[in-house]
Design an enzyme around this catalytic site. Sequence first.
Site, PDB file in Angstrom:
ATOM      1  N   GLY A 178      -7.937   8.772   0.642  1.00  0.00           N
ATOM      2  CA  GLY A 178      -7.403   7.618   1.362  1.00  0.00           C
ATOM      3  C   GLY A 178      -5.936   7.379   1.091  1.00  0.00           C
ATOM      4  O   GLY A 178      -5.204   6.919   1.953  1.00  0.00           O
ATOM      5  N   HIS A 179      -5.500   7.658  -0.125  1.00  0.00           N
ATOM      6  CA  HIS A 179      -4.078   7.595  -0.474  1.00  0.00           C
ATOM      7  C   HIS A 179      -3.674   8.987  -0.912  1.00  0.00           C
ATOM      8  O   HIS A 179      -4.019   9.421  -1.995  1.00  0.00           O
ATOM      9  CB  HIS A 179      -3.834   6.579  -1.589  1.00  0.00           C
ATOM     10  CG  HIS A 179      -2.374   6.276  -1.818  1.00  0.00           C
ATOM     11  ND1 HIS A 179      -1.396   7.243  -1.878  1.00  0.00           N
ATOM     12  CD2 HIS A 179      -1.724   5.092  -1.988  1.00  0.00           C
ATOM     13  CE1 HIS A 179      -0.218   6.674  -2.081  1.00  0.00           C
ATOM     14  NE2 HIS A 179      -0.384   5.368  -2.142  1.00  0.00           N
ATOM     15  N   HIS A 273       1.345   3.685   6.100  1.00  0.00           N
ATOM     16  CA  HIS A 273       1.796   3.391   4.744  1.00  0.00           C
ATOM     17  C   HIS A 273       2.855   4.418   4.329  1.00  0.00           C
ATOM     18  O   HIS A 273       2.600   5.620   4.303  1.00  0.00           O
ATOM     19  CB  HIS A 273       0.571   3.458   3.817  1.00  0.00           C
ATOM     20  CG  HIS A 273       0.824   2.996   2.426  1.00  0.00           C
ATOM     21  ND1 HIS A 273       1.098   3.862   1.396  1.00  0.00           N
ATOM     22  CD2 HIS A 273       0.847   1.756   1.880  1.00  0.00           C
ATOM     23  CE1 HIS A 273       1.258   3.170   0.270  1.00  0.00           C
ATOM     24  NE2 HIS A 273       1.106   1.889   0.539  1.00  0.00           N
ATOM     25  N   GLU A 325       2.555  -2.145   3.847  1.00  0.00           N
ATOM     26  CA  GLU A 325       3.668  -1.412   3.199  1.00  0.00           C
ATOM     27  C   GLU A 325       4.077  -0.243   4.085  1.00  0.00           C
ATOM     28  O   GLU A 325       4.206   0.902   3.642  1.00  0.00           O
ATOM     29  CB  GLU A 325       3.219  -0.901   1.831  1.00  0.00           C
ATOM     30  CG  GLU A 325       2.582  -1.998   0.965  1.00  0.00           C
ATOM     31  CD  GLU A 325       2.178  -1.542  -0.425  1.00  0.00           C
ATOM     32  OE1 GLU A 325       1.575  -0.461  -0.523  1.00  0.00           O
ATOM     33  OE2 GLU A 325       2.479  -2.251  -1.389  1.00  0.00           O
ATOM     34  N   CYS A 409       3.194   0.768  -9.558  1.00  0.00           N
ATOM     35  CA  CYS A 409       3.380   2.175  -9.205  1.00  0.00           C
ATOM     36  C   CYS A 409       4.835   2.587  -9.319  1.00  0.00           C
ATOM     37  O   CYS A 409       5.153   3.700  -9.737  1.00  0.00           O
ATOM     38  CB  CYS A 409       2.869   2.448  -7.791  1.00  0.00           C
ATOM     39  SG  CYS A 409       3.424   1.254  -6.581  1.00  0.00           S
TER      40      CYS A 409
END
Lengths: 644, 644
Positions: A178-179, A273, A325, A409
């Site tokens: 997903g990321h 994103h 984002e 992050c």
Amino acid sequence: MTDAIRTLPLSAVDIRDDFWTPRLETNRLVTLEHQYDHIKANGCLDNFRRVLGEAGGEFEGPMFVDANAYKWLEAASYVLATEEMPSLRRKVDEVVSLIERTQAEDGYLCTFFMLADQEDRWTNFSRMHELYCAGHLIEAGIAHHRSTGETTLLDVARQFADHIDERFGPGQREIIPGHEEIELALVELFRATGERRYLDLSTCFIDRRGRDPSPLATEFSREWELGSTEDYDEVLQSIEANRDVFLDESGTYDGRFAQDHAPVREQESVEGHAVRATYLYTAVAALLREIADPELFDAVERLWESMVRKRMYVTGGIGSTSEGEALTTDYDLPNETAYAETCAAIGSVRWSQKMFELTGEAKYIDVLERALYNGSLVGVSLDGTRFSYSNPLETQGTYERKEWLYVACCPPNLARTLASLGQHVYAQDADSIYVNLYVGSDIETTVSDHPVRLSQRTEYPWQGDVDVEVSLQAPTEFEVKFRIPDWADGYEMTVNGRSIAADAVDGYAAVRRTFEDGDEISLTFPMTIDVLAAHPDVRADEGHVALQRGPLVYCVESVDNAVPVHHLILGDPESLTASHDESLLEGVTVIEGTATVQRLDEWDDALYRPIDAVGTDQTTVTAIPYYAWNNREQGAMRVWLRLA
Amino acid sequence: MTDAIRTLPLSAVDIRDDFWTPRLETNRLVTLEHQYDHIKANGCLDNFRRVLGEAGGEFEGPMFVDANAYKWLEAASYVLATEEMPSLRRKVDEVVSLIERTQAEDGYLCTFFMLADQEDRWTNFSRMHELYCAGHLIEAGIAHHRSTGETTLLDVARQFADHIDERFGPGQREIIPGHEEIELALVELFRATGERRYLDLSTCFIDRRGRDPSPLATEFSREWELGSTEDYDEVLQSIEANRDVFLDESGTYDGRFAQDHAPVREQESVEGHAVRATYLYTAVAALLREIADPELFDAVERLWESMVRKRMYVTGGIGSTSEGEALTTDYDLPNETAYAETCAAIGSVRWSQKMFELTGEAKYIDVLERALYNGSLVGVSLDGTRFSYSNPLETQGTYERKEWLYVACCPPNLARTLASLGQHVYAQDADSIYVNLYVGSDIETTVSDHPVRLSQRTEYPWQGDVDVEVSLQAPTEFEVKFRIPDWADGYEMTVNGRSIAADAVDGYAAVRRTFEDGDEISLTFPMTIDVLAAHPDVRADEGHVALQRGPLVYCVESVDNAVPVHHLILGDPESLTASHDESLLEGVTVIEGTATVQRLDEWDDALYRPIDAVGTDQTTVTAIPYYAWNNREQGAMRVWLRLA
């Protein structure tokens, strides 16, 4: 590829630079300590101990907090590649040992799920970040191995990669991260180990994106029914606010947020994103060094052009909105609400680096330079202890960097970027050495098996003079390729004091000859102040200009200016002058010029008036480099200035 | 007050005007029919029948949908004051009868709660709009009575007002209306009936605002525990999305949304929901005609100045954000995301009218004129069948008016505003007649018991010539006061052809004399094209200008311009010319001028370039009145133009 471009190992690049060395020293001596204290105090390390039964209490932090430890380890490892730092080494050893001991028998490693019920693992790929954490573990493992020679952390990473490959690799359950992050890490893991299946797993993750129906969409619709533990429920609830970033206006799954709207090779524009996007395309570019796939190359080049020509701030930042984002639409680049996450600028640096390594074209380094000196470097205060997540190009004074962030992050991402700066300065192919960034440094390498040393001296980015001295044991034929930055209006080059006429090819001015020991190459760029306009479709910048000198974008900060910065109307651009002030902001070149400002008293509190009804006064405008702002008192700032 | 300014009854003002008559005819013949069809089709009337058991199904529409019927009745009543329209009259009678029969024995009347459980009534004042609906019922009752002479609807309104007064009046339960409206209606009800307790009830509602702790805050925190019926729960859920408009950043009750942050007399700036704010201050200004309260007057004047000098679009629209449909902060006036709800502009018109009636100062009518000709009139299409809720000052082409809206407050609000235009044109005090708006019209009135007729002829807003003929039975001394609009750069006045030198006082040029039958007063304003800048603190308009001619603000619409409207850079303002085009948009004066546009091909798809790197081409710019836009093909529009 045989003539592939390669970067130099960090240990081969010794940076000695007036601009960068203080930044790297602060990163090494202050930031890494500060960040260690925070990952310790905020429970990130304790989460590992909790899995081991060595600490009490509940899981702390966002579900992907393990990644902070991994990124910190990666940054620390890069430092240890060139510096003896026993106390840092001890901390690294401690954290590596903790991670090693925490890993499950079967290779699984994610403290959030190890503290929840076993059946919750691998249930939610759309947003639960297990694979994202795995990617950062792999990057840390490789960095740790390369700098220390040890295999402990690399072995942990490999075992987790194997665990993932067995479950989700070719022919297995078709999930999608997903990321994105693991995709690029797996390519590096292939390079570090030679294990082809890591490359295949990365390929498989990349190729699965954008199918219809999307495995991610299936995950997404299923996730709300899952979750057997309270912890998990709580997390789902906490991220519910972000649920609609996955939905289009009609409320159905929209793959754009996670670059899942079309197969990568068919994608036309950078979407969703911003960090996810740059990490994915970094992986694609890295993958393309290993496999030939012209269609995929066309796609990733097209996507890079989409970012650079339509969706990038002048600072190199990307991501126009805090909602998701995310990147938005072409030319939508609002300044005050710019998200421009530090991690996204760093992602863009990494992507451009990989694009350069594929092509040898300087345009990629031009963008890398913009994103590095401006959109990335702004992410940390000069003292190394405060960090930004979003990076607006204008504020009325409400913005400031923070000591730490719940979603942290960016701070360790920037720490690892600074600690590995050396990788971006030079590159090599068969018999050429690329000088990509102008950073005072000495390198040792070999060209056609001949030892070669280059010593670069420069006052860049403040001055445009670069001297490179060649040290050889014997005369050697090779080429040195100097990047001519896109902002440079011409250049002059001499070899041993004699002018060389060299047209730049693909953005490089090259000197090919049989070099002798002590040869000196000098390069000069005129350091002009560029007054930039944005494309007419960037409505946020209409009638405004940005100042740039060398690679640095400037801004006006209230502390330097006598009137509110949004009242300043820049006068004749010819009036602008640059002067270096060693005492200001650890030494910056300041731009000053004339400006006008409307007479507020003549407005008499009216809201609208005929344009000729109000006179103006003369004043001056003072601009500082964007990266250096917000290091004094909190106040207003803007990059884009009104032009008379 | 003895010398109080009063408006003329609608029946005394016969509008015959090239600009307004077509608008009013469309309103009367098309819009009222269209709106009746919609309130019928969308269940608004059926809700009353459901209470009576004459219709099946569940309550339809938002909880305050009754107000649509009331506002439609009010509009229709104004029309019936001057026009014989049997078919409209039949519809009015039908709806009035329906309402009358629906009213509960105890006077209560709100179909949403009459269809829910009895105990849910009067439980939620912060957002359930029972009192808002009551206010519109009262306004409709008064209008219906005045135009038809009947007392049916007025009696219904009085019974409901009595019901409310018994429960929430002085000495009773101290609630506050969550959406102001009843306060102003109660002042009018006092005027219509002479019943002092309606004035006292209004005063009491106004005075209760801004106390600590606020009764509204108590309601607000309690409301989630209430609601015994499913219907009610559903509604609470549906408005939960708006819950945070009542909360500040820390999550505690913030009175600003409903003007409950401080006692009205202590308020410093217009805050919160724009319609709520204007309705409250309209009530305060109306109340101040009946009671002397200098402190309260200072407050409402200060608040009006706050709106006009800090928070109003050049169109007269207010409310900068869709979040809470609210005013934001001083000078925060974004164009593309402007909310500028039609109802808020109308509320501002009403507030300014009441401020004028209090003071006799023309500045209030200047703002009324701006909000009427621009921010309000834009709310309906030229054909009278499409309506806007928000009114951006810029769009890329996504905006269009709608046939109807789920929350349909604006369409009937505009219908009643147009139908009662006559109330704004003239006013009178002891022996002066104010000519406030320049609208072709005949009036009949008396001055010191002498019958006076004035006949105004003008081509305003297209031309600045106004002729007024006086008709008298006998020579009579009085004064005619002509408003000199704030945009007018001087004026000339003649009486029977002879120049009169009259300095404007409080914005009026006055002619006092013993008038004879047939006297003619002529007034001429030069109709220049004003090129307006916004205050330097309006960052959204930096480097941009708006065009205004007479009272009309202009905009550029893509359909009239060869290049994207945001590419247009206005050239020399001296080049601007105005010409009337009878065939365009039912007849408008168009502004044309020279403009430049950057050569897009020279941008070569770059995002940033040195300002002098790209050449420009000459082009023309065509602007139309803002009120008339979005009546042809959908496209981009902007009010604020780049200036070279």
